[in-house]
Write a protein that holds these residues in place. Structure first.
Motif: not given
Length: 365
Positions: A103-120, A151-158
């Motif tokens: 997003l806007d040139g920056k990479v964000y990483h979320m917690h992965r809870n569905d194998g290699r991916n994030t869900i819900h 939902s706070f800044d940085g929650e789940q990497g967002l």
């Protein structure tokens, strides 16, 4: 040795079990509770643990009342639930490929809870959070309830702080409205919520839903891969495929031909592109045995149909167990993994922008 997260969940479970679960006052308390909206013989039970629908009770054609929502008996039993019985999910619902986006040139990483991916929304998304009760009117002409979550800044990497609200409202005869909105406060961020209710119009625990008839007002679907992601970005017609519900058909009539997750599951987990725009009819379902029916209206571009393919002796209400196809979900939403597909409508909110998601369930019998 238990992990910190396991200990936190255990402590939360004890706290939830100790909470007073009777309907509480209409204040901003964050104590977990169960609340009921009632109009005649139509009732809806909610909890602020995940802004969750716990039950919907209405009569059948003979006047017999039944709860048509799969779930658990108490809030404490939802703490370790991995089936997503009834909550609001987000900040990004459904799947995000590899739990990352740019997003806007920056990479964000979320917690992965569905194998290699994030869900819900990740490990601690909106569905696993305590929402604040902002308003509660249990009865009268328009029973309703509003939940709020910061939902706070940085929650789940967002990035960024987000104010989210959901209002459940009973209006008219056997009608439930669900109105979600979220505002980006200080940074650009993606937002896409959904309500993850499993329906069985014959009554939860009454058997499978394969005999329910279903109509979906969608002539196209997003092609999903073995990880249920739209990796190709393709949208194709449903005509001539077992995904076609433009005319009413039994859910089970072609379900054996729908194989997902690389052959690991049989059943629908399909993202439909809903015809039309704005608030419009999306789907209708009916149980011929009871006569109960629902008509769903919404203002979102897609609908995820899920037929409970992963339910397997899953603990339910009253000591009952739910097996595969015990319920179906009609999840109105944005496009799956839109954060990684510029060809799909964007989920990004800029500061001050508001996300709005409205649903209307019209029940009959």
């Amino acid at each position: 040795m238990a992990t910190r997260r396991e200990l936190s969940l255990a402590l939360l479970c004890v706290c939830l079990a100790a909470c007073a679960l009777a309907p509480g006052p209409a204040d901003a308390s964050k104590m977990v509770g169960v609340y009921e909206l009632r109009k005649g013989d139509f009732s809806v039970r909610l909890t602020n643990w995940g802004a969750r629908v716990m039950s919907v009770v209405l009569p059948d054609r003979k006047g017999n009342l039944a709860d048509v929502v799969l779930g658990r008996d108490t809030v404490a039993e939802y703490v370790n639930d991995t089936s997503y019985f009834g909550p609001i999910t987000g900040r990004i619902a459904q799947r995000v490929a590899r739990g990352r986006f740019v997003l806007d040139g920056k990479v964000y990483h979320m917690h992965r809870n569905d194998g290699r991916n994030t869900i819900h929304g990740g490990d601690r998304g909106f569905s696993r959070s305590i929402w604040t009760v902002k308003e509660y009117v249990a009865g009268g002409e328009s029973p309703h309830m509003t939940f709020y979550y910061r939902s706070f800044d940085g929650e789940q990497g967002l990035p960024g702080n987000v104010d989210a609200y959901v209002t459940y409202r009973v209006s008219g005869a056997y009608t439930l409205g669900v109105h979600m909105n979220a505002t980006a406060l200080d940074r650009a961020t993606p937002v896409g919520l959904l309500l993850h209710v499993y329906w069985n119009l014959g009554g939860e625990g009454s058997g499978d839903v394969l005999g329910h008839t279903l109509r979906i007002r969608a002539s196209r679907h997003a092609v999903l891969d073995d990880e249920l992601l739209p990796s190709s970005g393709r949208v194709e017609p449903v005509a001539g495929t077992p995904l076609d519900f433009r005319a009413p058909a039994a859910i089970g009539s072609r379900i054996r031909r729908v194989v997902v997750m690389g052959g690991r599951a049989v059943g629908y987990d399909t993202n439909y592109v809903v015809d039309g725009e704005g608030m419009r009819p999306v789907a209708q379902a009916r149980d011929p045995a009871s006569g109960r029916a629902l008509e769903l209206w919404a203002n979102q571009p897609t609908l995820q149909l899920y037929t409970g393919n992963s339910l397997n002796r899953t603990a339910g209400k009253g000591g009952r167990v739910y097996d595969r196809y015990a319920g179906f979900c009609l999840e109105t939403m944005g496009y799956v993994d839109a954060v990684n597909h510029p060809e799909f409508p964007s989920l990004t909110l800029r500061p001050g922008q508001v996300y709005r998601h409205d649903m209307l369930y019209k029940f009959s019998f």
